[in-house]
Design a protein around this motif. Structure first.
Motif, PDB file in Angstrom:
ATOM      1  N   ILE A   1       0.841  -1.208   0.000  1.00 33.30           N
ATOM      2  CA  ILE A   1       0.000   0.000   0.000  1.00 33.30           C
ATOM      3  C   ILE A   1       0.869   1.249   0.000  1.00 33.30           C
ATOM      4  CG2 ILE A   1      -1.623   1.360   1.377  1.00 33.30           C
ATOM      5  CD1 ILE A   1      -2.834  -1.347   2.286  1.00 33.30           C
ATOM      6  N   THR A   2       1.900   1.233   0.840  1.00 28.85           N
ATOM      7  CA  THR A   2       2.816   2.375   0.901  1.00 28.85           C
ATOM      8  C   THR A   2       3.491   2.590  -0.447  1.00 28.85           C
ATOM      9  OG1 THR A   2       3.251   1.866   3.229  1.00 28.85           O
ATOM     10  CG2 THR A   2       4.789   3.365   2.134  1.00 28.85           C
ATOM     11  N   ALA A   3       3.980   1.498  -1.036  1.00 27.03           N
ATOM     12  CA  ALA A   3       4.622   1.594  -2.345  1.00 27.03           C
ATOM     13  C   ALA A   3       3.624   2.017  -3.414  1.00 27.03           C
ATOM     14  CB  ALA A   3       5.254   0.252  -2.712  1.00 27.03           C
ATOM     15  N   GLY A   4       2.373   1.566  -3.290  1.00 25.28           N
ATOM     16  CA  GLY A   4       1.351   1.915  -4.277  1.00 25.28           C
ATOM     17  C   GLY A   4       1.029   3.391  -4.270  1.00 25.28           C
ATOM     18  N   LEU A   5       0.881   3.950  -3.081  1.00 25.69           N
ATOM     19  CA  LEU A   5       0.629   5.390  -2.967  1.00 25.69           C
ATOM     20  C   LEU A   5       1.789   6.179  -3.578  1.00 25.69           C
ATOM     21  CD1 LEU A   5      -0.733   5.443   0.695  1.00 25.69           C
ATOM     22  CD2 LEU A   5      -2.066   5.888  -1.380  1.00 25.69           C
ATOM     23  N   THR A   6       2.999   5.718  -3.282  1.00 27.21           N
ATOM     24  CA  THR A   6       4.177   6.411  -3.802  1.00 27.21           C
ATOM     25  C   THR A   6       4.303   6.201  -5.306  1.00 27.21           C
ATOM     26  OG1 THR A   6       5.244   5.962  -1.681  1.00 27.21           O
ATOM     27  CG2 THR A   6       6.657   6.749  -3.461  1.00 27.21           C
ATOM     28  N   ALA A   7       3.917   5.018  -5.793  1.00 28.19           N
ATOM     29  CA  ALA A   7       4.009   4.741  -7.226  1.00 28.19           C
ATOM     30  C   ALA A   7       3.172   5.729  -8.028  1.00 28.19           C
ATOM     31  CB  ALA A   7       3.555   3.314  -7.512  1.00 28.19           C
ATOM     32  N   LEU A   8       2.015   6.098  -7.508  1.00 25.74           N
ATOM     33  CA  LEU A   8       1.182   7.083  -8.188  1.00 25.74           C
ATOM     34  C   LEU A   8       1.893   8.437  -8.260  1.00 25.74           C
ATOM     35  CD1 LEU A   8      -2.278   6.188  -6.583  1.00 25.74           C
ATOM     36  CD2 LEU A   8      -1.491   5.642  -8.890  1.00 25.74           C
ATOM     37  N   CYS A   9       2.604   8.786  -7.180  1.00 22.49           N
ATOM     38  CA  CYS A   9       3.365  10.036  -7.175  1.00 22.49           C
ATOM     39  C   CYS A   9       4.528   9.970  -8.157  1.00 22.49           C
ATOM     40  CB  CYS A   9       3.885  10.337  -5.764  1.00 22.49           C
ATOM     41  SG  CYS A   9       2.576  10.576  -4.535  1.00 22.49           S
ATOM     42  N   TYR A  10       5.212   8.822  -8.173  1.00 21.10           N
ATOM     43  CA  TYR A  10       6.294   8.619  -9.138  1.00 21.10           C
ATOM     44  C   TYR A  10       5.769   8.756 -10.565  1.00 21.10           C
ATOM     45  CZ  TYR A  10      10.477   7.119  -6.584  1.00 21.10           C
ATOM     46  OH  TYR A  10      11.617   7.084  -5.817  1.00 21.10           O
ATOM     47  N   ALA A  11       4.591   8.176 -10.810  1.00 22.79           N
ATOM     48  CA  ALA A  11       4.037   8.197 -12.161  1.00 22.79           C
ATOM     49  C   ALA A  11       3.785   9.628 -12.626  1.00 22.79           C
ATOM     50  CB  ALA A  11       2.745   7.382 -12.205  1.00 22.79           C
ATOM     51  N   GLU A  12       3.271  10.476 -11.732  1.00 23.71           N
ATOM     52  CA  GLU A  12       3.039  11.874 -12.122  1.00 23.71           C
ATOM     53  C   GLU A  12       4.344  12.600 -12.410  1.00 23.71           C
ATOM     54  OE1 GLU A  12       1.234  16.017 -10.301  1.00 23.71           O
ATOM     55  OE2 GLU A  12       0.048  14.180 -10.156  1.00 23.71           O
ATOM     56  N   LEU A  13       5.340  12.452 -11.528  1.00 22.92           N
ATOM     57  CA  LEU A  13       6.607  13.150 -11.746  1.00 22.92           C
ATOM     58  C   LEU A  13       7.367  12.580 -12.934  1.00 22.92           C
ATOM     59  CD1 LEU A  13       7.999  13.887  -8.165  1.00 22.92           C
ATOM     60  CD2 LEU A  13       6.765  15.377  -9.718  1.00 22.92           C
ATOM     61  N   ALA A  14       7.252  11.261 -13.163  1.00 21.08           N
ATOM     62  CA  ALA A  14       7.932  10.662 -14.314  1.00 21.08           C
ATOM     63  C   ALA A  14       7.379  11.208 -15.619  1.00 21.08           C
ATOM     64  CB  ALA A  14       7.786   9.142 -14.281  1.00 21.08           C
ATOM     65  N   GLY A  15       6.080  11.513 -15.645  1.00 26.92           N
ATOM     66  CA  GLY A  15       5.479  12.095 -16.830  1.00 26.92           C
ATOM     67  C   GLY A  15       5.741  13.579 -16.966  1.00 26.92           C
TER      68      GLY A  15
ATOM     69  N   ILE B   1       3.363  17.652  -4.617  1.00 26.27           N
ATOM     70  CA  ILE B   1       2.610  18.774  -4.045  1.00 26.27           C
ATOM     71  C   ILE B   1       3.235  20.109  -4.443  1.00 26.27           C
ATOM     72  CG2 ILE B   1       1.913  19.871  -1.883  1.00 26.27           C
ATOM     73  CD1 ILE B   1       1.831  17.012  -0.652  1.00 26.27           C
ATOM     74  N   ILE B   2       4.559  20.177  -4.337  1.00 27.29           N
ATOM     75  CA  ILE B   2       5.243  21.435  -4.649  1.00 27.29           C
ATOM     76  C   ILE B   2       5.123  21.776  -6.128  1.00 27.29           C
ATOM     77  CG2 ILE B   2       7.534  22.498  -4.811  1.00 27.29           C
ATOM     78  CD1 ILE B   2       8.203  21.194  -2.162  1.00 27.29           C
ATOM     79  N   LEU B   3       5.286  20.782  -6.999  1.00 30.52           N
ATOM     80  CA  LEU B   3       5.230  21.048  -8.438  1.00 30.52           C
ATOM     81  C   LEU B   3       3.815  21.439  -8.871  1.00 30.52           C
ATOM     82  CD1 LEU B   3       7.235  21.108 -10.752  1.00 30.52           C
ATOM     83  CD2 LEU B   3       6.584  18.772 -11.329  1.00 30.52           C
ATOM     84  N   ARG B   4       2.802  20.872  -8.216  1.00 28.82           N
ATOM     85  CA  ARG B   4       1.417  21.279  -8.526  1.00 28.82           C
ATOM     86  C   ARG B   4       1.215  22.759  -8.206  1.00 28.82           C
ATOM     87  NH1 ARG B   4      -3.201  17.699  -8.873  1.00 28.82           N
ATOM     88  NH2 ARG B   4      -2.448  15.721  -9.718  1.00 28.82           N
ATOM     89  N   ARG B   5       1.869  23.229  -7.122  1.00 34.98           N
ATOM     90  CA  ARG B   5       1.699  24.631  -6.718  1.00 34.98           C
ATOM     91  C   ARG B   5       2.531  25.565  -7.600  1.00 34.98           C
ATOM     92  NH1 ARG B   5      -0.527  25.809  -1.759  1.00 34.98           N
ATOM     93  NH2 ARG B   5      -1.228  24.032  -0.526  1.00 34.98           N
ATOM     94  N   ARG B   6       3.774  25.148  -7.888  1.00 33.83           N
ATOM     95  CA  ARG B   6       4.677  26.032  -8.620  1.00 33.83           C
ATOM     96  C   ARG B   6       4.428  26.033 -10.118  1.00 33.83           C
ATOM     97  NH1 ARG B   6      10.244  24.617  -5.361  1.00 33.83           N
ATOM     98  NH2 ARG B   6       9.952  26.103  -3.654  1.00 33.83           N
ATOM     99  N   ALA B   7       3.971  24.914 -10.649  1.00 28.43           N
ATOM    100  CA  ALA B   7       3.751  24.826 -12.101  1.00 28.43           C
ATOM    101  C   ALA B   7       2.401  24.167 -12.372  1.00 28.43           C
ATOM    102  CB  ALA B   7       4.886  24.047 -12.757  1.00 28.43           C
ATOM    103  N   PRO B   8       1.317  24.835 -12.005  1.00 28.51           N
ATOM    104  CA  PRO B   8      -0.010  24.213 -12.159  1.00 28.51           C
ATOM    105  C   PRO B   8      -0.391  23.945 -13.607  1.00 28.51           C
ATOM    106  CG  PRO B   8      -0.207  26.546 -11.597  1.00 28.51           C
ATOM    107  CD  PRO B   8       1.236  26.187 -11.445  1.00 28.51           C
ATOM    108  N   ASP B   9       0.192  24.681 -14.546  1.00 30.87           N
ATOM    109  CA  ASP B   9      -0.167  24.524 -15.958  1.00 30.87           C
ATOM    110  C   ASP B   9       0.790  23.600 -16.706  1.00 30.87           C
ATOM    111  OD1 ASP B   9      -2.282  26.333 -15.619  1.00 30.87           O
ATOM    112  OD2 ASP B   9      -0.944  28.037 -15.929  1.00 30.87           O
TER     113      ASP B   9
END
Length: 473
Positions: free
Chosen positions: A71-85, A397-405
């Motif tokens: 579960i911990t890895a799964g939550l983090t995997a979703l975060c990795y997926a966003e930053l990897a893209g 979280i930080i990238l969503r705030r600094r670069a929302p577009d």
């Protein structure tokens, strides 16, 4: 002056096109190969030999420990997926931290990754010799002498098979990334098949009495085992080290991370459950080549354990290969950013691989594998992995705030709940680690920061963008 210094150490790499992403490495890795990297670096590590360390801590409830880690890895995997893209370059969470949190934080994350990858490659290589001996014994009735297959602290002189394994993987990596990915994909298919065979056979030895005393050490034991097991989830991070060599990385990397997680978590829980149901949990402690031994006990025959030992030998080879790959690509990215000496970013013009970097990494990993016992290595890897995972969640979280577009090929669902849950889950698991692990970690990070302020701070690409420092062959 203080503000100027602060702004310098927290300077951020521009999100998007890295100033040198088109230099050196070649994009040859597709989705199937990249999923193979993720599964190759993950499945096997926690199953083939971590059970002998985790089950004595948690008993049959180690299954819950695997679920918590998943579960911990799964939550983090979703975060990795966003930053990897969003930041599709090599370097994994080091690059993500550099783009979101700043240079000094990126150096701390790099220290975590060096600990995570370098030590885990050594740990995996150490475990390989156990299954190699089991296979040789089953097939030919011989074993490599104890003195040549164990570290000094484990009663031997040197773990020679572990060192040979590292050398073989280094030779393959020097040959080329695409060739390494293809060989790894074949080995992963064999590994998954062998583990499915284990589940099918071990299930025939299912004894509910082995699950009766389900959690002999309570919640504390489950948490401690989760922290140790987390060692086996670095494959998710390994996927994101390949950003500069993946075709269409913004789409391919998120998909590969999520597919890897699904395959890994399913196999881990299935194997752990059938293993603890087929054998009393007290028998796991100190057991050599544990899964092979379970099959031998269940069937009364050596052929299933021989097949599994052969599969483990192939499987652990693939893990070592991918983890070494990840380590070299992180160091390559740091060398390209001039946070490390330029030798780490030099690419051979014929093979298009960082040959000097690979040789340096293989030498260090082989020495650790040859002379340090397995049980000293596992928790050290877990703490590096968990810290890197937390930084990735914070980075989202930080990238969503600094670069929302910013264009994102994948977005974390239920934002910001998922990143916050990822951070909380990592904190829960990390508190189960021993004090000595924290001490080793803090000393290592201090060494990394000392190196940063004496070398990388003055030479980094962001400080000297027009530097003539040579990184070419």
């Amino acid at each position: 002056m203080a503000d100027s210094f602060t702004s310098q150490i927290f300077r951020r790499m521009p999100v998007g096109r890295h100033p040198h992403t088109e230099e050196g490495l070649k994009r040859t890795i597709g989705l199937v190969q990249l999923v193979g990297f993720g599964v190759g670096a993950t499945v096997g590590t926690g199953i083939f030999f971590v059970l002998t360390t985790a089950v004595p801590d948690a008993g049959p409830a180690v299954v819950v420990s695997f679920v918590i880690a998943a579960i911990t890895a799964g939550l983090t995997a979703l975060c990795y997926a966003e930053l990897a893209g969003s930041v599709p370059v090599s370097g994994s969470s080091y690059s993500y931290a550099y783009a979101t949190l700043g240079e000094v934080v990126a150096m701390i994350v790099a220290a975590c990754l060096l600990l995570e990858y370098g030590v885990s490659a050594s740990a995996v290589a150490v475990g390989w010799s156990e299954y190699l001996n089991q296979l040789l014994d089953n097939l030919f009735g011989v074993e490599i002498p104890h003195a040549l297959s164990y570290a000094p602290e484990a009663g031997g002189v040197v773990n020679l098979p572990a060192m040979v394994l590292v050398a073989l993987c280094a030779m393959l990596l020097i040959r080329g990334a695409s060739e390494s990915a293809t060989v790894n994909t074949v080995m992963v298919a064999i590994k998954v098949g062998v583990l499915v065979l284990f589940v099918a056979i071990a299930a025939t030895g299912w004894d509910s009495n082995n699950l009766a005393d389900f959690a002999p050490f309570g919640v504390a034991g489950i948490q401690t085992a989760s922290a140790t097991i987390f060692f086996s989830y670095i494959g998710l991070d390994a996927v994101s080290t390949a950003g500069d060599e993946v075709k269409d990385p913004a789409r391919t990397m998120p998909r590969a991370i999520i597919l890897s997680l699904i395959i890994v978590s399913t196999l881990y829980v299935a194997v752990a459950l059938t293993a603890v149901a087929a054998q009393p949990w007290q028998d796991f402690e100190g057991q050599q080549a544990g899964l092979a031994q379970i099959l031998e006990n269940v069937t009364g025959s050596t052929w299933p354990s021989t097949v599994l030992a052969a599969g483990a030998v192939i499987s652990i080879f693939s893990i070592t290969l991918v983890v070494l790959y990840g380590q070299t690509r992180i160091l390559f990215t740091m060398g390209r950013d001039r946070m490390l000496p330029p030798i780490f970013a030099r690419v051979n013009p014929r093979t298009l691989t960082p040959v000097p970097n690979t040789i340096i990494v293989a030498t260090v990993v082989a020495l650790i594998a040859g002379f340090v016992p397995l049980e000293w290595l596992l928790d050290t890897v877990s703490i590096g992995t968990l810290v890197a995972f937390m930084v990735v969640a914070v980075g989202v979280i930080i990238l969503r705030r600094r670069a929302p577009d910013l264009e994102r090929s994948f977005k974390v669902p239920l934002y910001p709940v998922v990143p916050l849950l990822s951070i909380a889950a990592c904190l829960y698991v990390i508190t189960g680690l021993a004090l000595v692990t924290w001490i080793v970690f803090l000393v290592w990070v201090s060494i990394a920061l000392a190196f940063y302020f004496s070398y990388g701070f003055k030479r980094s690409t962001l400080r000297n963008p027009a530097s003539d420092e040579e990184v070419a062959p």
